[in-house]
Design a protein around this motif. Structure first.
Motif, mmCIF file in Angstrom:
data_model
loop_
_atom_site.group_PDB
_atom_site.id
_atom_site.type_symbol
_atom_site.label_atom_id
_atom_site.label_comp_id
_atom_site.label_asym_id
_atom_site.label_seq_id
_atom_site.Cartn_x
_atom_site.Cartn_y
_atom_site.Cartn_z
ATOM 1 N N VAL A 17 56.772 66.440 -16.400
ATOM 2 C CA VAL A 17 57.164 65.645 -15.348
ATOM 3 C C VAL A 17 56.144 65.375 -14.415
ATOM 4 O O VAL A 17 55.656 66.418 -13.911
ATOM 5 C CB VAL A 17 58.492 66.184 -14.826
ATOM 6 C CG1 VAL A 17 59.216 65.492 -13.885
ATOM 7 C CG2 VAL A 17 59.586 66.507 -15.913
ATOM 8 N N LEU A 18 55.728 64.110 -14.154
ATOM 9 C CA LEU A 18 54.851 63.882 -13.308
ATOM 10 C C LEU A 18 55.299 62.844 -12.105
ATOM 11 O O LEU A 18 56.215 62.025 -12.694
ATOM 12 C CB LEU A 18 53.684 63.079 -13.985
ATOM 13 C CG LEU A 18 52.998 64.192 -15.198
ATOM 14 C CD1 LEU A 18 52.267 63.370 -16.024
ATOM 15 C CD2 LEU A 18 52.284 65.333 -14.401
ATOM 16 N N GLU A 34 44.751 59.661 -9.162
ATOM 17 C CA GLU A 34 45.226 59.997 -7.765
ATOM 18 C C GLU A 34 46.327 60.798 -7.680
ATOM 19 O O GLU A 34 47.180 60.532 -6.962
ATOM 20 C CB GLU A 34 45.120 58.625 -6.976
ATOM 21 C CG GLU A 34 43.730 57.981 -6.781
ATOM 22 C CD GLU A 34 43.647 56.841 -5.902
ATOM 23 O OE1 GLU A 34 44.377 56.802 -5.143
ATOM 24 O OE2 GLU A 34 42.646 56.076 -6.109
ATOM 25 N N GLY A 35 46.478 61.499 -8.724
ATOM 26 C CA GLY A 35 47.898 62.608 -8.817
ATOM 27 C C GLY A 35 49.075 62.024 -9.096
ATOM 28 O O GLY A 35 50.217 62.616 -8.816
ATOM 29 N N ALA A 36 49.144 60.587 -9.629
ATOM 30 C CA ALA A 36 50.356 60.089 -9.827
ATOM 31 C C ALA A 36 50.212 59.016 -11.081
ATOM 32 O O ALA A 36 49.074 58.490 -11.381
ATOM 33 C CB ALA A 36 50.985 59.125 -8.715
ATOM 34 N N PRO A 62 59.517 59.647 -7.013
ATOM 35 C CA PRO A 62 59.978 59.429 -8.406
ATOM 36 C C PRO A 62 59.068 60.481 -9.218
ATOM 37 O O PRO A 62 57.871 60.457 -9.177
ATOM 38 C CB PRO A 62 59.994 58.100 -8.550
ATOM 39 C CG PRO A 62 58.788 57.481 -7.522
ATOM 40 C CD PRO A 62 58.887 58.238 -6.273
ATOM 41 N N LEU A 63 59.670 61.156 -9.934
ATOM 42 C CA LEU A 63 59.134 62.139 -10.951
ATOM 43 C C LEU A 63 59.422 61.566 -12.486
ATOM 44 O O LEU A 63 60.688 61.165 -12.585
ATOM 45 C CB LEU A 63 59.657 63.435 -11.064
ATOM 46 C CG LEU A 63 59.296 63.971 -9.634
ATOM 47 C CD1 LEU A 63 59.815 65.642 -9.628
ATOM 48 C CD2 LEU A 63 57.733 64.061 -9.405
ATOM 49 N N TYR A 64 58.587 61.198 -13.212
ATOM 50 C CA TYR A 64 58.843 60.688 -14.682
ATOM 51 C C TYR A 64 58.465 61.624 -15.968
ATOM 52 O O TYR A 64 57.506 62.226 -15.699
ATOM 53 C CB TYR A 64 58.008 59.449 -14.892
ATOM 54 C CG TYR A 64 58.375 58.432 -14.072
ATOM 55 C CD1 TYR A 64 59.203 57.418 -14.377
ATOM 56 C CD2 TYR A 64 57.520 58.094 -12.883
ATOM 57 C CE1 TYR A 64 59.391 56.333 -13.406
ATOM 58 C CE2 TYR A 64 57.875 57.102 -11.680
ATOM 59 C CZ TYR A 64 58.954 56.108 -12.297
ATOM 60 O OH TYR A 64 59.140 55.042 -11.435
ATOM 61 N N PRO A 65 59.103 61.777 -16.865
ATOM 62 C CA PRO A 65 58.820 62.673 -17.964
ATOM 63 C C PRO A 65 57.879 61.489 -18.789
ATOM 64 O O PRO A 65 57.949 60.666 -18.940
ATOM 65 C CB PRO A 65 60.230 62.606 -18.717
ATOM 66 C CG PRO A 65 61.023 61.528 -18.428
ATOM 67 C CD PRO A 65 60.531 61.243 -17.012
ATOM 68 N N ALA A 66 56.768 62.502 -19.268
ATOM 69 C CA ALA A 66 55.720 61.433 -19.859
ATOM 70 C C ALA A 66 54.915 62.320 -21.072
ATOM 71 O O ALA A 66 54.882 63.738 -20.810
ATOM 72 C CB ALA A 66 54.658 60.964 -18.825
#
Length: 126
Positions: A17-18, A34-36, A62-66
């Protein structure tokens, strides 16, 4: 949308999760910089594929599963134009959810194609 078709090893990429930019979508090719996460450009080799919708982080970000993109993972993705032959690399679609038929600057190596626009191709990011 990029979806996992096969893996050439028995390990499964863990879902992380990023943080990411607003508007990323399920199956989108993304780069982590750049951290996102951000949508990958046409000739940018993606570092991740988004695996679901965003959730709000502790500060509302916002945090995304990736998953990480590995050369051992084969993806299926729609082609916006006919991809004439397997073996070459093509660029990413503008929306980051598929590929084009353009070879110049290609980052997605095609291993199977039906040579018709709108049909899926199989390939990997080398």
């Amino acid at each position: 949308m990029f979806s996992v078709y096969a893996r050439e090893n028995s390990d499964v990429e863990p879902i992380r999760v990023l943080p990411g930019a607003e508007g990323l979508a399920l199956g989108m090719a993304a780069v982590f910089a750049e951290g996102a996460l951000a949508k990958a450009g046409a000739t940018a080799k993606p570092t991740h594929i988004v695996m679901g919708p965003a959730v709000a982080g502790p500060e509302g970000e916002p945090l995304y599963p990736a998953i990480r993109v590995l050369p051992t993972t084969v993806f299926s993705a729609p082609a916006s134009a006919a991809v004439a032959e397997a073996g070459g690399a093509v660029t990413l679609a503008e929306d980051g959810l598929g590929v084009t038929g353009t070879a110049e600057g290609g980052v997605f190596t095609v291993i199977h194609t039906q040579n018709k626009a709108g049909t899926p191709v199989l390939g990997y990011f080398a």
